[in-house]
Design an enzyme around this catalytic site. Structure first.
Site, PDB file in Angstrom:
ATOM      1  N   HIS A  85       0.861  -1.179   0.000  1.00 33.35           N
ATOM      2  CA  HIS A  85       0.000   0.000   0.000  1.00 33.35           C
ATOM      3  C   HIS A  85       0.898   1.230   0.000  1.00 33.35           C
ATOM      4  CE1 HIS A  85      -3.796  -2.057   1.828  1.00 33.35           C
ATOM      5  NE2 HIS A  85      -3.253  -2.778   0.868  1.00 33.35           N
ATOM      6  N   CYS A 128      -2.232  -0.406   7.442  1.00 34.08           N
ATOM      7  CA  CYS A 128      -1.487   0.849   7.340  1.00 34.08           C
ATOM      8  C   CYS A 128      -1.552   1.644   8.641  1.00 34.08           C
ATOM      9  CB  CYS A 128      -2.009   1.666   6.169  1.00 34.08           C
ATOM     10  SG  CYS A 128      -1.694   0.866   4.574  1.00 34.08           S
ATOM     11  N   CYS A 175      -6.201   1.740   5.930  1.00 33.25           N
ATOM     12  CA  CYS A 175      -6.775   0.491   6.404  1.00 33.25           C
ATOM     13  C   CYS A 175      -6.105   0.103   7.729  1.00 33.25           C
ATOM     14  CB  CYS A 175      -6.558  -0.609   5.366  1.00 33.25           C
ATOM     15  SG  CYS A 175      -4.822  -1.109   5.175  1.00 33.25           S
ATOM     16  N   GLU A 197       0.937   3.896   1.763  1.00 31.94           N
ATOM     17  CA  GLU A 197       1.395   4.321   3.086  1.00 31.94           C
ATOM     18  C   GLU A 197       2.574   3.478   3.569  1.00 31.94           C
ATOM     19  OE1 GLU A 197      -3.219   4.503   3.246  1.00 31.94           O
ATOM     20  OE2 GLU A 197      -1.675   3.355   2.200  1.00 31.94           O
TER      21      GLU A 197
END
Length: 155
Positions: free
Chosen positions: A57, A90, A87, A59
């Site tokens: 992801h 993260c 999420c 992040e």
């Protein structure tokens, strides 16, 4: 507009540019930048498909790059700008890295872990609190995501 609000919009704009890049690459259009003392120290576009990595992801990739750049897995006194509410994975990474502040664009009612679906940043058992601010360039961030998924459904 205050100086802080202007800075938040500027850095979210940088994250949004990365999100557009991710979308152009066929990834879900999410971007993230990590800032310390007014300077971007790491930036990343979403890449789980291209990297064949469910943890890639934006992040997490930005946190990894910052850790390498600073030779430290702790990132205090930093702000992470993300185009979508993080999420749980993260959010956990931000907490473990001791990021001071999170600024996000669009909310994620299904998976958002900064207050939409759940709130890991203010969980009573947490040992680190991240200051959270959502809604910066929310319309632009949300429109990019909605358009990406609309086009995908049409295919």
């Amino acid at each position: 507009m205050t100086q802080a609000a202007a800075a938040d919009r500027k850095f979210m704009g940088a994250a949004l540019a990365l999100a557009k890049q991710a979308g152009g690459d066929g990834e879900v259009p999410i971007g993230a930048v990590l800032v310390r003392q007014g300077e971007i120290i790491a930036a990343a576009a979403n890449a789980p498909i291209g990297n064949h990595d469910p943890s890639a992801h934006a992040e997490v990739l930005a946190l990894r790059a910052a850790g390498q750049a600073l030779a430290n897995y702790r990132l205090p006194d930093t702000t992470l700008y993300a185009t979508l509410e993080p999420c749980a994975m993260c959010a956990g990474a931000l907490i473990h890295a001791r990021v001071a502040r999170l600024v996000f664009g669009a909310t994620d009612p299904q998976r958002g872990a900064a207050g939409s679906a759940l709130d890991l940043f203010h969980h009573p058992s947490g040992n680190h609190r991240v200051e959270v601010m959502g809604g910066v360039l929310a319309e632009e961030c949300g429109t990019l995501l909605r358009e990406f998924f609309r086009q995908r459904r049409q295919r």
